[in-house]
Design a protein around this motif. Structure first.
Motif, short mmCIF file in Angstrom:
data_model
loop_
_atom_site.label_atom_id
_atom_site.label_comp_id
_atom_site.label_asym_id
_atom_site.label_seq_id
_atom_site.Cartn_x
_atom_site.Cartn_y
_atom_site.Cartn_z
N ASP A 295 0.81 -1.22 0.00
CA ASP A 295 0.00 0.00 0.00
C ASP A 295 0.85 1.28 0.00
OD1 ASP A 295 -2.38 -1.45 0.04
OD2 ASP A 295 -2.36 -1.59 2.23
N TRP A 296 2.16 1.12 -0.06
CA TRP A 296 3.05 2.29 -0.07
C TRP A 296 2.87 3.09 -1.35
CZ3 TRP A 296 7.02 3.44 -3.51
CH2 TRP A 296 7.90 4.48 -3.13
N ARG A 297 2.89 4.38 -1.23
CA ARG A 297 2.85 5.26 -2.39
C ARG A 297 3.90 6.35 -2.21
NH1 ARG A 297 0.11 1.62 -3.29
NH2 ARG A 297 -1.96 1.47 -4.27
N LEU A 298 4.57 6.68 -3.29
CA LEU A 298 5.50 7.81 -3.27
C LEU A 298 4.77 9.03 -3.82
CD1 LEU A 298 8.34 9.00 -2.88
CD2 LEU A 298 8.80 8.42 -5.27
N VAL A 299 4.62 10.02 -2.99
CA VAL A 299 3.95 11.26 -3.38
C VAL A 299 4.99 12.27 -3.82
CG1 VAL A 299 2.55 13.20 -2.57
CG2 VAL A 299 2.00 10.85 -1.85
N VAL A 300 4.74 12.90 -4.96
CA VAL A 300 5.58 13.99 -5.46
C VAL A 300 4.67 15.20 -5.63
CG1 VAL A 300 7.18 14.80 -7.24
CG2 VAL A 300 7.05 12.34 -6.68
N ASP A 301 4.89 16.24 -4.83
CA ASP A 301 3.98 17.38 -4.87
C ASP A 301 4.72 18.67 -4.55
OD1 ASP A 301 4.35 17.21 -2.13
OD2 ASP A 301 2.28 16.73 -1.65
N GLY A 302 4.00 19.66 -4.11
CA GLY A 302 4.60 20.97 -3.86
C GLY A 302 4.53 21.80 -5.12
N LEU A 303 5.62 22.44 -5.49
CA LEU A 303 5.65 23.33 -6.64
C LEU A 303 5.87 22.54 -7.93
CD1 LEU A 303 7.75 26.27 -5.13
CD2 LEU A 303 5.28 26.17 -5.49
N VAL A 304 4.85 21.73 -8.25
CA VAL A 304 4.87 20.93 -9.48
C VAL A 304 3.56 21.13 -10.23
CG1 VAL A 304 6.44 19.20 -8.51
CG2 VAL A 304 3.97 18.85 -8.37
N GLU A 305 3.61 20.94 -11.54
CA GLU A 305 2.41 21.08 -12.36
C GLU A 305 1.51 19.85 -12.29
OE1 GLU A 305 1.63 23.79 -13.76
OE2 GLU A 305 3.51 24.93 -13.86
N ARG A 306 2.13 18.67 -12.10
CA ARG A 306 1.38 17.42 -12.14
C ARG A 306 1.77 16.54 -10.94
NH1 ARG A 306 3.24 18.95 -16.95
NH2 ARG A 306 5.22 17.81 -16.65
N PRO A 307 1.14 16.73 -9.79
CA PRO A 307 1.47 15.90 -8.62
C PRO A 307 1.35 14.40 -8.95
CG PRO A 307 0.06 17.73 -8.01
CD PRO A 307 0.09 17.71 -9.51
N LEU B 71 12.04 11.91 -12.92
CA LEU B 71 10.80 11.88 -12.14
C LEU B 71 10.28 13.30 -11.90
CD1 LEU B 71 8.98 9.76 -10.73
CD2 LEU B 71 10.22 10.26 -8.63
N LEU B 72 11.20 14.21 -11.59
CA LEU B 72 10.81 15.60 -11.41
C LEU B 72 10.30 16.20 -12.72
CD1 LEU B 72 13.71 16.85 -9.11
CD2 LEU B 72 11.38 16.18 -8.42
N ASP B 73 10.90 15.82 -13.83
CA ASP B 73 10.44 16.30 -15.12
C ASP B 73 9.02 15.79 -15.41
OD1 ASP B 73 12.73 17.73 -15.65
OD2 ASP B 73 13.66 16.12 -16.83
N GLN B 74 8.75 14.56 -15.01
CA GLN B 74 7.41 14.01 -15.19
C GLN B 74 6.38 14.81 -14.39
OE1 GLN B 74 7.09 9.76 -14.61
NE2 GLN B 74 4.89 9.87 -14.27
N ALA B 75 6.77 15.21 -13.17
CA ALA B 75 5.86 16.00 -12.35
C ALA B 75 5.78 17.44 -12.83
CB ALA B 75 6.32 15.97 -10.89
N GLY B 76 6.83 17.92 -13.47
CA GLY B 76 6.84 19.28 -14.02
C GLY B 76 7.08 20.34 -12.96
N LEU B 77 8.34 20.63 -12.68
CA LEU B 77 8.66 21.64 -11.67
C LEU B 77 8.18 23.03 -12.12
CD1 LEU B 77 12.31 20.77 -10.55
CD2 LEU B 77 10.17 20.25 -9.36
N LYS B 78 7.61 23.76 -11.19
CA LYS B 78 7.24 25.14 -11.48
C LYS B 78 8.50 26.01 -11.43
CE LYS B 78 2.46 24.79 -9.91
NZ LYS B 78 1.39 25.32 -9.02
N PRO B 79 8.50 27.15 -12.12
CA PRO B 79 9.71 27.99 -12.21
C PRO B 79 10.27 28.42 -10.87
CG PRO B 79 8.09 28.71 -13.82
CD PRO B 79 7.40 27.70 -12.95
N GLN B 80 9.42 28.58 -9.86
CA GLN B 80 9.90 29.07 -8.57
C GLN B 80 10.51 27.98 -7.70
OE1 GLN B 80 6.77 29.00 -9.73
NE2 GLN B 80 5.23 29.18 -8.09
N ALA B 81 10.44 26.71 -8.10
CA ALA B 81 11.00 25.61 -7.32
C ALA B 81 12.52 25.73 -7.26
CB ALA B 81 10.60 24.27 -7.91
N ARG B 82 13.09 25.64 -6.05
CA ARG B 82 14.54 25.77 -5.86
C ARG B 82 15.14 24.58 -5.12
NH1 ARG B 82 16.00 30.71 -2.65
NH2 ARG B 82 18.10 30.15 -3.35
N TYR B 83 14.33 23.91 -4.29
CA TYR B 83 14.82 22.81 -3.47
C TYR B 83 13.86 21.63 -3.55
CZ TYR B 83 17.51 26.64 -1.40
OH TYR B 83 18.31 27.72 -1.21
N ILE B 84 14.40 20.45 -3.29
CA ILE B 84 13.60 19.23 -3.21
C ILE B 84 13.71 18.69 -1.79
CG2 ILE B 84 13.20 16.94 -4.15
CD1 ILE B 84 12.75 19.25 -6.14
#
Length: 256
Positions: free
Chosen positions: A93-105, A145-158
């Motif tokens: 049931d584990w899921r890896l969530v990628v969110d924050g300043l991304v276009e496609r969580p 993976l970050l490219d798949q989520a689509g970083l927003k221009p203001q994203a600076r850190y992961i």
């Protein structure tokens, strides 16, 4: 970077780490000293980035050099209720969530993560305590993976949010987390490792997924990763220094 220099840096880090932790209260009570140390850290980062190719690879080793007993450090069996439940179910049931300043969580199953562009590498883990171990890691490359989520221009850190609590604090700052900048995030050897030595990463080493950021010291290699958040600033996360150990006196930039 030469083997001797990496070994010297690891030993020096152990000494400095001990001094930082022993003096933590005094440093926090002296803003001027803290400001000087933070300035020195920034100088170290800028100097290394100036003289080192941003895509230069950490040394990789032959399979014959893999350590027979790769030392486990920090949390080796998280007691957090959510993690215990996931482990009991084999992380199905584990899921890896990628969110924050991304276009496609994203919310990825292990099967989906394993389907991402991957890399295998045999590298040395250098701990700030002064020891090293060599292991083989296979995992999804963080950059694609970050490219798949689509970083927003203001994203600076992961930021990597983890499943283990090293301290039971009322304000929630005992939860382990780590962060890196986009240069290290897109480095070819920065991966989300799901296999270690050709088998699934064991619990003591961060199952089901741990970060491998091979040009930094061991405390940056977050274990038990649950969520990856793109941010423009980490001052409001934890105690604001960019990681669990950084909040307690270690440097944020731990490049080797």
């Amino acid at each position: 970077m030469s083997t001797d220099r990496r070994r010297w840096l690891a030993g020096a880090g152990a000494t400095l780490g001990g001094l930082f932790l022993a003096a933590c209260d005094r440093l926090n009570a002296n803003p001027q000293v803290t400001k000087v140390l933070q300035s020195a850290e920034g100088l170290t980062l800028r100097a290394q980035r100036l003289v080192t190719d941003r895509k230069a690879l950490a040394r990789e080793f032959p399979a014959s050099d893999i350590s027979p007993d790769f030392r486990a450090n920090g949390t080796t069996n998280p007691s957090d209720e959510a993690y215990v439940s996931l482990a009991a179910g084999g992380f199905a049931d584990w899921r890896l969530v990628v969110d924050g300043l991304v276009e496609r969580p994203l919310s990825l199953t292990m099967a989906q993560l394993r389907a991402q562009p991957a890399r295998s590498q045999i590298t040395r883990h250098d701990c700030v305590e002064g020891w090293s171990s060599i292991g083989k890691w296979t995992g999804a490359r963080l950059g694609p993976l970050l490219d798949q989520a689509g970083l927003k221009p203001q994203a600076r850190y992961i930021v990597f949010h983890c499943a283990d609590s090293l301290e039971m604090t009322l304000d929630g700052t005992g939860q382990y987390y780590e962060s890196i900048d986009l240069i290290d995030a897109y480095h070819p050897q920065t991966i989300l490792a799901y296999d270690m030595n050709d088998a699934a990463v064991p619990v003591k080493h961060g199952a089901p997924v741990r970060l491998r950021v091979e040009r930094q010291l061991g405390y940056k290699h977050a274990k038990y990763v649950m969520r990856i958040e793109a941010v423009d600033d980490f001052s409001q996360i934890g105690r604001g220094r960019g990681g669990f150990w950084e909040d307690r006196g270690y440097e944020w930039y731990a490049g080797i």
